[in-house]
Scaffold this active site. Structure first.
Site, mmCIF file in Angstrom:
data_model
loop_
_atom_site.group_PDB
_atom_site.id
_atom_site.type_symbol
_atom_site.label_atom_id
_atom_site.label_comp_id
_atom_site.label_asym_id
_atom_site.label_seq_id
_atom_site.Cartn_x
_atom_site.Cartn_y
_atom_site.Cartn_z
ATOM 1 N N ARG A 59 -11.592 44.300 3.663
ATOM 2 C CA ARG A 59 -12.347 43.050 3.507
ATOM 3 C C ARG A 59 -13.829 43.028 3.654
ATOM 4 N NH1 ARG A 59 -12.423 37.573 6.927
ATOM 5 N NH2 ARG A 59 -12.587 36.099 5.042
ATOM 6 N N HIS A 63 -16.605 42.052 0.944
ATOM 7 C CA HIS A 63 -17.525 41.009 1.362
ATOM 8 C C HIS A 63 -18.913 41.794 1.038
ATOM 9 C CE1 HIS A 63 -15.241 37.502 3.528
ATOM 10 N NE2 HIS A 63 -14.565 38.043 2.353
ATOM 11 N N ASN A 91 -17.818 34.842 6.871
ATOM 12 C CA ASN A 91 -17.988 36.041 7.667
ATOM 13 C C ASN A 91 -17.581 35.722 9.175
ATOM 14 O OD1 ASN A 91 -18.019 37.498 5.531
ATOM 15 N ND2 ASN A 91 -20.092 37.659 5.528
ATOM 16 N N HIS A 190 -4.235 41.016 0.413
ATOM 17 C CA HIS A 190 -3.424 40.336 1.363
ATOM 18 C C HIS A 190 -2.070 40.520 1.742
ATOM 19 C CE1 HIS A 190 -6.861 36.772 0.467
ATOM 20 N NE2 HIS A 190 -7.084 37.669 1.075
HETATM 21 C C1 HEM Z 1 -9.523 35.867 -4.282
HETATM 22 C C2 HEM Z 1 -10.021 35.338 -3.360
HETATM 23 C C3 HEM Z 1 -9.930 35.433 -2.004
HETATM 24 C C4 HEM Z 1 -9.831 34.544 -0.918
HETATM 25 C C5 HEM Z 1 -10.059 32.968 -1.210
HETATM 26 C C6 HEM Z 1 -9.803 35.316 0.232
HETATM 27 C C7 HEM Z 1 -9.769 34.464 1.228
HETATM 28 C C8 HEM Z 1 -9.477 35.188 2.676
HETATM 29 C C9 HEM Z 1 -9.285 34.275 3.969
HETATM 30 C C10 HEM Z 1 -9.323 32.974 4.109
HETATM 31 C C11 HEM Z 1 -8.898 35.174 4.949
HETATM 32 C C12 HEM Z 1 -8.660 34.985 6.414
HETATM 33 C C13 HEM Z 1 -10.093 35.174 7.115
HETATM 34 C C14 HEM Z 1 -9.840 34.556 8.531
HETATM 35 O O1 HEM Z 1 -8.942 33.735 8.722
HETATM 36 O O2 HEM Z 1 -10.767 34.948 9.416
HETATM 37 C C15 HEM Z 1 -8.832 36.527 4.346
HETATM 38 C C16 HEM Z 1 -8.293 37.657 4.855
HETATM 39 C C17 HEM Z 1 -8.367 38.988 4.232
HETATM 40 N N1 HEM Z 1 -8.812 39.256 3.079
HETATM 41 FE FE1 HEM Z 1 -9.236 37.793 1.441
HETATM 42 N N2 HEM Z 1 -9.606 36.490 0.236
HETATM 43 C C18 HEM Z 1 -9.791 36.544 -1.003
HETATM 44 C C19 HEM Z 1 -9.949 37.910 -1.854
HETATM 45 C C20 HEM Z 1 -9.803 39.197 -1.138
HETATM 46 C C21 HEM Z 1 -10.129 40.542 -1.559
HETATM 47 C C22 HEM Z 1 -10.325 40.849 -3.187
HETATM 48 C C23 HEM Z 1 -9.695 41.434 -0.705
HETATM 49 C C24 HEM Z 1 -9.864 42.977 -0.861
HETATM 50 C C25 HEM Z 1 -9.859 43.701 -1.819
HETATM 51 C C26 HEM Z 1 -9.353 40.618 0.341
HETATM 52 C C27 HEM Z 1 -9.002 41.329 1.703
HETATM 53 C C28 HEM Z 1 -8.729 40.718 2.744
HETATM 54 C C29 HEM Z 1 -8.166 41.155 3.962
HETATM 55 C C30 HEM Z 1 -7.645 42.753 3.915
HETATM 56 C C31 HEM Z 1 -8.048 40.402 4.965
HETATM 57 C C32 HEM Z 1 -7.295 40.320 6.179
HETATM 58 C C33 HEM Z 1 -8.640 40.802 7.320
HETATM 59 C C34 HEM Z 1 -8.244 41.001 8.506
HETATM 60 O O3 HEM Z 1 -7.173 40.934 9.157
HETATM 61 O O4 HEM Z 1 -9.224 41.501 9.469
HETATM 62 N N3 HEM Z 1 -9.252 39.085 0.377
HETATM 63 N N4 HEM Z 1 -9.048 36.271 2.786
#
Ligand code: HEM
Ligand SMILES: *[C@@H]1O[C@H](CO)[C@@H](O)[C@H](O)[C@H]1NC(C)=O
Length: 323
Positions: A59, A63, A91, A190
């Site tokens: 992530r 970002h 972030n 995800h």
């Molecule tokens: C398509 C639009 C996307 C939205 C709206 C989105 C939104 C989010 C949100 C809200 C979270 C939870 C953050 C939190 O609760 O602190 C999250 C977690 C995450 N996102 Fe996305 N995301 C998107 C696309 C992506 C992409 C493109 C990637 C990587 C290629 C990604 C990788 C991740 C990962 C791996 C997590 C878990 C992080 C952790 O556990 O530390 N996301 N995302």
């Protein structure tokens, strides 16, 4: 025959090829031959201790690339000159993995001082993270330079929100040179990691002022989530797995979940409400190999967004600050 319009199209295309040509697989082959091993060792060690680091590193790279391109801007702390990205809405208290990047950078500086950019380290770390979690492996081209500034405002504007509609999310990808397929494929990230309750709580109790939960949320997942995210502010920061079935495995379960109304974020489940994206979700839910292949290809595109090369920018000595 050279149509005048054609030269407008061909020249920028040609330049794009030259620019991308400045990134290559062998960039540090003689200047820092152990780089890949140093990154791998650090990521795998951290992953063995805590599997979530894979999600965090992936992530963090995303970002970074969506704000000023993949230039390590997300790693910069606030300074007197700028407010950085770490404290932007998407972030703050959310992106993680800075400590691992700092550890890798320290090892890399010992082996090859002032040679390898933080942007390249982050790109390699994201690849290692996915591989460590059981996902695909792909070749990473290198030679990115580190940016000199970061922008809290750009992070707030450019990063997708789980509360915005799919067309807005697609637009944010498009403005970075990615397409609808990349949205579907990269959302497959995800399949690992966690989200805080406040990022999906609007679905659980009074969805769109209906007095009812989101009808596209499976009743049994709903019950679980209402239990772990009760309707009080105190639960806002509690963590829930994005993929409840195989939380630590980088597999295609994310898509199986969506097909079964088991998506966690509203923006995840929304991929099933659009004909074009739902068809892709269905394919990836059935063909894990197709997902692996396409994820690797989309990660390469992600890692090439807005890179700076050559003499632009710098090679930071520490990832948290410019030299
Ligand atoms: C398509 C639009 C996307 C939205 C709206 C989105 C939104 C989010 C949100 C809200 C979270 C939870 C953050 C939190 O609760 O602190 C999250 C977690 C995450 N996102 Fe996305 N995301 C998107 C696309 C992506 C992409 C493109 C990637 C990587 C290629 C990604 C990788 C991740 C990962 C791996 C997590 C878990 C992080 C952790 O556990 O530390 N996301 N995302
Ligand atoms: C291991 O993981 C935990 C979190 O699960 C973290 O607090 C700790 O610092 C990690 N230890 C090492 C050596 O990375």
């Amino acid at each position: 025959m050279a149509h005048p319009l054609l030269s407008f199209l061909v020249i920028p295309l040609f330049l794009a090829i030259i620019t991308n040509g400045q990134l290559n697989y062998n960039f540090y082959e003689s200047s820092c031959p152990h780089l890949p091993m140093i990154v791998r060792y650090n990521v795998w060690t951290a992953f063995r201790n805590d599997t979530r680091v894979a999600a965090s590193l992936l992530r963090l790279h995303f970002h970074d690339c969506f704000v000023n391109g993949c230039d390590g801007s997300v790693l910069l702390d606030d300074t007197a000159r700028f407010k950085g990205e770490k404290n932007a809405g998407p972030n703050k208290n959310s992106v993680k993995g800075f400590d691992i990047i700092d550890n890798i950078k320290a090892d890399v500086e010992r082996a090859c001082p002032s040679t390898v950019s933080c942007a390249d380290i982050l790109t390699l770390a994201a690849r290692e993270a996915v591989t460590a979690a059981g996902g695909p492996y792909w070749q990473v081209s290198l030679g990115r330079r580190d940016g000199l500034t970061a922008s809290m405002k750009a992070a707030n504007v450019n990063l997708p929100s789980p509360f915005e509609p799919l067309d807005k999310i697609i637009a944010k990808f498009t403005s970075n040179g990615l397409d609808t397929k990349d949205v579907v494929v990269l959302s497959g990230a995800h399949t690992i990691g966690y989200a805080q309750c406040f990022t999906f709580k609007q679905r659980l109790f009074n969805f769109k002022s209906s007095g009812k939960p989101d009808p596209t949320l499976h009743p049994s997942l709903l019950t679980d989530l209402q239990g772990s995210c009760p309707n009080v502010d105190g639960s806002n920061n509690k963590l829930n797995p994005l993929d409840t079935s195989t939380t630590y495995m980088f597999d295609n379960a994310y898509y199986k979940n969506l097909v079964n109304n088991y998506g966690l974020l509203e923006s995840d489940q929304a991929l099933m409400a659009n004909q074009e994206t739902a068809a892709m979700v269905n394919d990836y839910s059935m063909y894990p190999y197709l997902f692996s292949r396409d994820f690797a290809a989309s990660m390469v595109k992600l890692g090439n967004i807005g890179v700076i090369t050559g003499q632009e920018g710098q090679i930071r000595k520490k990832c948290g600050s410019v030299n």
